[in-house]
Design an enzyme around this catalytic site. Sequence first.
Site, short mmCIF file in Angstrom:
data_model
loop_
_atom_site.label_atom_id
_atom_site.label_comp_id
_atom_site.label_asym_id
_atom_site.label_seq_id
_atom_site.Cartn_x
_atom_site.Cartn_y
_atom_site.Cartn_z
N LYS A 13 -9.65 -15.05 -20.42
CA LYS A 13 -10.31 -13.97 -20.82
C LYS A 13 -9.46 -12.79 -20.22
CE LYS A 13 -14.25 -14.68 -19.10
NZ LYS A 13 -14.37 -16.16 -18.64
N ARG A 88 -22.90 -12.02 -17.28
CA ARG A 88 -22.87 -13.39 -17.18
C ARG A 88 -24.24 -14.19 -17.22
NH1 ARG A 88 -17.57 -13.62 -14.26
NH2 ARG A 88 -17.10 -15.78 -13.89
N ARG A 122 -4.07 -23.72 -12.09
CA ARG A 122 -3.78 -22.29 -12.04
C ARG A 122 -3.50 -21.94 -10.60
NH1 ARG A 122 -8.72 -18.01 -14.13
NH2 ARG A 122 -9.76 -18.71 -12.40
N ARG A 155 -6.95 -20.13 -5.86
CA ARG A 155 -8.09 -19.46 -5.76
C ARG A 155 -9.12 -20.67 -5.15
NH1 ARG A 155 -10.24 -16.05 -10.76
NH2 ARG A 155 -12.19 -16.97 -10.19
N ARG A 166 -18.89 -24.01 -11.35
CA ARG A 166 -18.82 -22.80 -12.20
C ARG A 166 -19.12 -23.25 -13.62
NH1 ARG A 166 -13.04 -21.15 -10.82
NH2 ARG A 166 -13.24 -19.17 -12.06
P1 AMP Z 1 -13.80 -15.04 -12.44
O1 AMP Z 1 -12.76 -14.38 -11.95
O2 AMP Z 1 -14.58 -14.05 -13.54
O3 AMP Z 1 -13.96 -16.34 -12.59
O4 AMP Z 1 -15.29 -14.71 -11.19
C1 AMP Z 1 -14.99 -15.29 -9.91
C2 AMP Z 1 -16.62 -15.28 -9.21
O5 AMP Z 1 -17.01 -14.04 -9.01
C3 AMP Z 1 -17.52 -16.01 -10.15
O6 AMP Z 1 -17.46 -17.57 -10.06
C4 AMP Z 1 -18.81 -15.33 -9.38
O7 AMP Z 1 -19.02 -16.05 -8.30
C5 AMP Z 1 -18.29 -13.96 -9.43
N1 AMP Z 1 -18.59 -13.34 -10.36
C6 AMP Z 1 -17.75 -12.47 -11.39
N2 AMP Z 1 -18.44 -11.93 -12.27
C7 AMP Z 1 -19.73 -11.93 -12.04
C8 AMP Z 1 -20.86 -11.63 -12.64
N3 AMP Z 1 -20.79 -10.75 -14.00
N4 AMP Z 1 -22.17 -11.76 -12.18
C9 AMP Z 1 -22.01 -12.45 -10.99
N5 AMP Z 1 -21.10 -13.25 -10.37
C10 AMP Z 1 -19.95 -12.79 -11.05
#
Ligand code: AMP
Length: 188
Positions: A13, A88, A122, A155, A166
């Site tokens: 994404k 989400r 990654r 990460r 996740r």
């Molecule tokens: P991402 O970089 O999008 O994979 O997000 C990393 C982490 O941030 C996720 O695993 C969640 O812990 C938190 N996070 C990001 N976006 C959201 C969201 N819309 N709602 C809740 N937690 C989020």
Amino acid sequence: MNIVLLGPPGIGKGTVATKLSKKLGIPHIATGDMLRENVAQKTKLGLDAKSYMDKGLLVPDRVVVKMVKERLQKNDCKNGFILDGFPRTINQAEEIGKEIKIDKVVNIQASDEIIIDRLSKRKVCRKCGFIYHLVYIKPKKDNICDKCNGELYQREDDKPKAIKERLKVYRKETEPLIDYYKDKGILA
Ligand code: AMP
């Protein structure tokens, strides 16, 4: 145009959003990046969010919804935006839908096998955020960013235990959004 990119973690994404953002001239808003910035700066929001993020769990809806609503009010969003990683949950979608019209939701899909391969290999630049894959988008020098010489890191939530969590969270909380937006007739 107000766009949402939907799909499991690691599907790409962020990569798609970066390209679309340049092409359409509208901002790329990634809630994961915003939260990580808060963690790095040790803000209250960041300190609250970190323990959820490291385990691969979702940060509570009220925290994320407030953060996104504030961001979407900024001037650069007046001609549209690309949301990456938000909403989400159905609740987040309902909350944002009360204030903002989403025009299109693009759902990106792949098998768990591909996702696990992408996430576990990654690496991200600590300085400019560019995303590498240790096989497909390899940096020229180990652990150094080609673009800015920044340090590359893995990460915390790209480690095997958190990846599993996740994906589980995605299937349970986020996947229902596919039908939610299909029913609204805006899913691509
Ligand atoms: P991402 O970089 O999008 O994979 O997000 C990393 C982490 O941030 C996720 O695993 C969640 O812990 C938190 N996070 C990001 N976006 C959201 C969201 N819309 N709602 C809740 N937690 C989020």
